[in-house]
Design a protein around this motif. Structure first.
Motif, PDB file in Angstrom:
ATOM      1  N   SER A   1     -12.342  11.119  24.350  1.00 45.38           N
ATOM      2  CA  SER A   1     -13.794  11.276  24.507  1.00 45.38           C
ATOM      3  C   SER A   1     -14.131  12.171  25.693  1.00 45.38           C
ATOM      4  O   SER A   1     -15.075  12.970  25.636  1.00 45.38           O
ATOM      5  CB  SER A   1     -14.453   9.902  24.666  1.00 45.38           C
TER       6      SER A   1
ATOM      7  N   ASP B   1     -17.747   5.949  17.073  1.00 48.21           N
ATOM      8  CA  ASP B   1     -17.192   7.298  16.999  1.00 48.21           C
ATOM      9  C   ASP B   1     -15.669   7.271  17.090  1.00 48.21           C
ATOM     10  O   ASP B   1     -14.987   8.121  16.527  1.00 48.21           O
ATOM     11  CB  ASP B   1     -17.754   8.161  18.133  1.00 48.21           C
TER      12      ASP B   1
ATOM     13  N   LEU C   1     -20.601   9.012  23.324  1.00 47.35           N
ATOM     14  CA  LEU C   1     -19.734   8.500  22.263  1.00 47.35           C
ATOM     15  C   LEU C   1     -19.588   6.988  22.397  1.00 47.35           C
ATOM     16  O   LEU C   1     -19.600   6.439  23.502  1.00 47.35           O
ATOM     17  CB  LEU C   1     -18.359   9.164  22.331  1.00 47.35           C
TER      18      LEU C   1
END
Length: 448
Positions: free
Chosen positions: A124, A275, A248
């Motif tokens: 991420s 996600d 995210l």
């Protein structure tokens, strides 16, 4: 003390233990396991009501998983997973793609839950950087969360028991006040909750979200915090909040995945998708260490480029995609599907919860009995009316744990929260017997 225990203590430093306690309670040597039962070398039987740290999804020595691992062992034990592949890994990802929350499609293998979380954090972080947001360098997480014990995982976990001493080594994260439905700050009951506590998340996001790349959450069940259970509505609100701020959302489904909450994944209760999702524990039925970090095509595409652009995800584990682990995981999926395990577990879950409420619901030191799926938690308190906990120094839960072992029940409480998290294959008779033994252990330590 058995000879094997003596030999153990000469060399082995056991996990999550104060080894001085082993002077009084030496390690229990287990010879074999069958279903929900463990058998010591002395012939004593134990009900493994905690699934050996929550990973033994379908019982010990399940014949289908045994056969799959044995068959794979004669074909291929391991192969480098960079630029190589094998059928069990491909088949496993094809099967998982059909059951994970909608939108998740790309599978990155590692070898334990903490490693899966580390992978998700790095993924991420790099995603945001490569999408033009280098300012997003921090992570959001819930208070009282637990995501593993490597440095990154500890950073986004907030329990002092595990992390306090290491704080100088940890990342600076942003903490969102977690829901605590038993001790609701708004004085609401579970059945009348509208997630008023979500205001804390909204306030924290307003202050910090633009500097954060992702939020990680244990969906619906904060395990190490004492099996705290919160409503699906919280996840729905969190999904919308993350979308609004471009953050995210990472689901740590290591403990909740593969039917533990009554659905295949905890996020399924909320009807939304993360996600990125981390899975481990029940993935292989507790047979072999393996974990997977699952991401969306959108995230995957942010890393896809010519080598010279330097956008590749340079993250690896030696045992990534291990064929033996994949074979075990495929067998787990086969049993879940063909034996309709979740449907059968749902029926036993009602029996287990009813037995716990009948046996312990009226005890003056039982503050709450809460459940999700087959997971049940009994929170012990000094004062039921005020919800005052026992002093930690009294080690009430630990005393009950020791007494339960005498009776043939493996509990391992979280502080003063006794929990049941058995294999999904437990039968009603074993569930009711476990409740009986638990009740006897509680009665021996806490009169009432």
């Amino acid at each position: 003390m058995s000879g094997l225990a003596e030999r153990d203590l000469k060399h082995i430093w056991h996990p999550c233990s104060q080894m001085k306690d082993y002077e009084e309670l030496p390690p229990i040597a287990i010879k074999e396991g069958r279903g929900v039962y463990l058998y010591g070398y002395d012939g004593k039987e134990y009900i493994d009501i905690v699934s050996s740290w929550w990973c033994n999804l379908l019982g010990h020595c399940h014949p289908v998983i045994n056969a799959a691992v044995k068959e794979q062992l004669d074909r291929l034990e391991h192969v480098i997973f960079a630029n190589f592949t094998h059928e069990p890994a491909v088949r496993l990802c094809e099967e998982l793609a059909g059951i994970v929350p909608r939108g998740l499609s790309k599978f990155n293998f590692s070898d334990n839950g903490s490693a899966s979380v580390e992978c998700a954090l790095k993924m991420s972080f790099q995603y945001q950087h490569q999408c033009g947001h280098p300012e997003r360098t921090r992570f959001l997480c819930l208070t009282d969360g637990y995501h593993g014990e490597t440095i990154g995982a500890l950073s986004v976990g907030t329990m002092d028991l595990y992390a306090k001493i290491y704080r100088p080594m940890l990342m600076d994260t942003v903490r969102v006040e977690a829901p605590d439905c038993y001790r609701c700050k708004y004085g609401l009951e579970r059945d009348s909750c509208g997630c008023e506590c979500f205001a804390a998340a909204e306030e924290t996001f307003a202050r910090h979200a633009r500097e954060c790349c992702a939020m990680i959450v244990e969906p619906l069940l904060q395990g190490s915090a004492g099996m705290r259970i919160y409503p699906p509505l919280y996840l729905k609100k969190l999904r919308a909040l993350c979308d609004g701020y471009g953050v995210l959302l990472i689901a740590d489904e290591i403990a909740t995945g593969f039917g533990r909450t009554g659905k295949m994944f905890a996020f399924d209760h909320a009807g939304v998708s993360p996600d990125i999702m981390c899975v481990s524990k029940g993935l292989t039925g507790g047979y072999l260490p393996m974990a997977i970090t699952v991401a969306t095509d959108e995230i995957y595409d942010a890393f896809y480029a010519d080598y010279g652009e330097g956008r590749a995800f340079m993250h690896s584990h030696t045992y990534s995609g291990n064929p033996l682990g994949c074979a075990a995981a495929l067998a787990v999926q086969k049993v879940l599907r063909e034996d309709k395990i979740l449907e059968k577990a749902a029926a036993v879950a009602d029996i287990l919860n009813a037995a716990l409420r009948e046996r312990l619901g009226g005890h003056p030191n039982v503050g709450e009995i809460r459940r999700i799926g087959l997971v049940n938690a009994v929170e012990l308190v000094r004062d039921r009316r005020t919800k005052e906990p026992f002093p930690a120094s009294e080690r009430t839960g630990y005393k009950i744990y020791k007494r339960a072992l005498d009776f043939g029940l493996l509990l391992r409480p979280l502080g003063d929260v006794i929990y049941f998290n058995p294999p999904l294959t437990i039968d009603p008779e074993a569930a009711e017997r476990a409740v009986k033994l638990c009740g006897e252990a509680v009665s021996h330590i806490l009169k009432g």
